[in-house]
Each structure stands twice: as structure tokens, then as C-alpha cells.
Design an enzyme around this catalytic site. Structure first.
Site, PDB file in Angstrom:
ATOM      1  CG  HIS A  40     -26.971 -22.759 -28.079  1.00  0.00           C
ATOM      2  ND1 HIS A  40     -26.349 -23.888 -28.533  1.00  0.00           N
ATOM      3  CD2 HIS A  40     -26.944 -22.843 -26.736  1.00  0.00           C
ATOM      4  CE1 HIS A  40     -25.969 -24.628 -27.497  1.00  0.00           C
ATOM      5  NE2 HIS A  40     -26.329 -24.016 -26.397  1.00  0.00           N
ATOM      6  CG  ASP A  86     -25.485 -24.484 -31.782  1.00  0.00           C
ATOM      7  OD1 ASP A  86     -25.293 -23.264 -31.655  1.00  0.00           O
ATOM      8  OD2 ASP A  86     -25.733 -25.248 -30.831  1.00  0.00           O
ATOM      9  CB  SER A 187     -23.521 -25.382 -25.044  1.00  0.00           C
ATOM     10  OG  SER A 187     -24.653 -26.152 -25.106  1.00  0.00           O
ATOM     11  N   GLY A 188     -20.829 -25.568 -26.718  1.00  0.00           N
ATOM     12  CA  GLY A 188     -19.727 -24.799 -27.283  1.00  0.00           C
ATOM     13  C   GLY A 188     -18.398 -25.521 -27.126  1.00  0.00           C
TER      14      GLY A 188
HETATM   15  N1  ARG Z   1     -27.428 -26.725 -24.839  1.00  0.00           N
HETATM   16  C1  ARG Z   1     -26.635 -27.118 -23.729  1.00  0.00           C
HETATM   17  C2  ARG Z   1     -25.754 -25.965 -23.291  1.00  0.00           C
HETATM   18  O1  ARG Z   1     -26.086 -24.848 -23.594  1.00  0.00           O
HETATM   19  C3  ARG Z   1     -25.913 -28.395 -23.985  1.00  0.00           C
HETATM   20  C4  ARG Z   1     -26.843 -29.498 -23.913  1.00  0.00           C
HETATM   21  C5  ARG Z   1     -26.275 -30.776 -24.280  1.00  0.00           C
HETATM   22  N2  ARG Z   1     -27.202 -31.718 -23.812  1.00  0.00           N
HETATM   23  C6  ARG Z   1     -27.090 -33.020 -23.916  1.00  0.00           C
HETATM   24  N3  ARG Z   1     -27.952 -33.755 -23.342  1.00  0.00           N
HETATM   25  N4  ARG Z   1     -26.129 -33.537 -24.578  1.00  0.00           N
HETATM   26  O2  ARG Z   1     -24.828 -26.089 -22.519  1.00  0.00           O
END
Ligand code: ARG
Length: 262
Positions: A40, A86, A187-188
Site C-alpha cells: 500500500h 501487503d 508502514s512498510g
Molecule cells: N498504514 C499505516 C502507514 O501507512 C500504518 C498504520 C499502522 N497502524 C497501527 N495502528 N499499527 O504508515
């Protein structure tokens, strides 16, 4: 979020995935030309680059910035209702030289599952609070305890007031308590666990509901499920591979064969 400043060089595989000079996601160095991140994070055909070798996200003098040559997103990634598969790989334009501050992390073997209650570490430059705007300057580290699928589903169902299992194959949950979680911008990045002095990346920061809320786990991509795909992508993209592999095999097997024949 809820973590502490990481020591310089403590997480040498951590990279920042960027568009221009803007940090968009975390990632990890898995070889000298490949970076692992979340699908994503790679939404459009932007020119991505990765920055590594420095715990400061803005400092550029001591770090290495390498443009990304190609992106490989898992073919079955989907955004709805939750992020599935993902995982993505970034092939770098050139090799990086490993230093004390730049090192790859191990990817688990196929079907490796991280056990419930294992204590692992999440690192990233993501937000340190749910409402915050920009990423943090200094790389943060926070520990997480792995949850059973069942337990995680129970927690998620409670929060979402639903009876559906949202945690499916390819996902793994981590939780430590209120205020200790990954958040936007992480993320990632890795969920790394240490086994006999070797750091293995068990997960990729993927999603959550808010950040650091009480009783709400963070969700990670379970890498062991994807090792086969990862190896296939790296092998196919490295076009020299079949030739090199064959000749190495021949060199190894032929003398062996002769030995055995003798
Ligand atoms: N989707 C988020 C990003 O793009 C990460 C979210 C992780 N969230 C969590 N509450 N653990 O950085």
C-alpha cells in the site's frame, strides 16, 4: 509511537522510502539491491528512492540515497475491506555497500510462523501520536508481543463490533499496551525478532485502527507466507541468475558426481 529514540546503527536494515525528499513509508534492506516494503506504500508509478544509513530522516550528509529502478507489488494485493498481501519489493538502481550502519535483515524461510508471545521490535519514523502531522526526525523503536490469530480476531471483533475474522492468513498481530504501536509513516517498516543473535524480519507494518489505542493490536504482513513469492521475484528480475546458478550447480555437482562414481 510510544517508542524511544533508536541508537545510531542499531537497526541498520531500516530504510526510508521516499518520493522526492518526502518520507512516505518505511522499508528494509534484504540484499544489497532489494528493499522490502508494504504494497500500500507503492500506489502509483512515482519515482521512488530509498534513504538509509542514518537514524535522522532529514540528515543527508552521512546517509546513502538510492533511486528505485523497479517496483514489484504482490499481484493479489487488495485494499478492501482490509489490506491483504501487503507486500512489495523495490529493486534499487545500484548496489549499496554495506557498512556498520547499512546491513540487510534476514527473511524467514517459507511458512515460518512467529510464535505467540514472542517479543519483537518495530522501528520507524512514523507519527508518534494519532493526530500528529509530520514524521519524527529520529528513528523510533518500540517492542511488540505477538498475538495468536484467534486472540487478535477477538480483540478486533470487539472494536469493530463485528463477528467477521479480519485477521486472515498472511497477517500477524503485535500488541504491547496503550500508546505502544506503529502509526502512519511506519508502514512498510519491519517487525524484527531476534533468534540466537540473528535478527529475522517476521512482519511488515501494515495497518491498524487509529494508533496505540487501548486493546487495539497493530497488524503486520506475515513474511513467512510470502517467502516463496519474494524469492521468485528476486530470481526472475536478476536475469543473470539462471546462468550463474546453473554454472555454480554444474561446478558443484559434476566433481561430486565424479567423486561418487569413483
Ligand atoms: N498504514 C499505516 C502507514 O501507512 C500504518 C498504520 C499502522 N497502524 C497501527 N495502528 N499499527 O504508515
Amino acid at each position: 509511537m510510544g517508542g524511544v529514540n533508536a541508537e545510531e546503527g542499531k537497526w541498520p536494515w531500516q530504510v526510508s522510502v521516499r518520493i522526492g525528499r518526502r518520507h512516505i513509508c518505511g522499508g528494509t534492506l534484504v540484499t544489497n539491491t532489494w528493499v522490502l516494503t508494504a504494497a500500500h506504500c507503492i500506489l502509483r508509478r512515482f519515482q521512488y528512492s530509498v534513504k538509509m544509513g542514518d537514524r535522522s530522516i532529514y540528515n543527508e550528509n552521512t546517509s546513502v540515497v538510492v533511486p528505485v529502478q523497479r517496483t514489484f507489488v504482490h499481484p493479489k494485493d487488495s485494499a478492501a475491506p482490509t489490506v491483504q498481501n501487503d507486500v512489495a519489493l523495490l529493486q534499487l538502481q545500484h548496489r549499496v555497500n554495506f557498512t556498520v550502519n547499512i546491513q540487510p535483515i534476514c527473511i524467514p524461510r517459507e511458512n515460518f510462523r512467529v510464535e505467540a508471545r514472542t517479543r519483537c521490535w518495530m522501528t520507524g519514523w512514523g507519527k508518534t501520536q494519532e493526530g500528529e502531522e509530520s514524521p519524527t526526525e529520529i528513528l523510533q523503536e518500540v517492542d511488540q508481543y505477538i498475538l495468536h490469530h484467534e486472540e487478535c480476531n477477538k480483540k478486533m471483533q470487539k472494536i469493530m463490533s463485528s463477528t467477521k475474522d479480519v485477521i486472515i492468513k498472511g497477517m500477524v498481530c503485535g500488541y504491547k499496551g496503550q500508546g505502544k504501536d506503529s502509526c502512519q509513516g511506519d508502514s512498510g517498516g519491519p517487525l524484527a525478532c531476534e533468534y540466537n543473535d540473528t535478527w529475522v524480519q517476521a512482519g511488515i507494518v501494515s495497518w491498524g485502527i487509529g494508533c496505540g489505542r487501548r486493546g487495539v493490536p497493530g497488524v503486520y504482513t506475515e513474511i513467512g507466507i510470502y517467502s516463496k513469492w519474494l524469492i521468485a521475484v528476486v530470481n526472475q528480475a536478476t536475469c543473470l541468475y539462471p546462468a550463474v546458478f546453473l554454472s555454480v550447480l554444474l561446478h558443484l555437482v559434476l566433481p561430486l558426481g565424479i567423486l561418487v562414481a569413483l
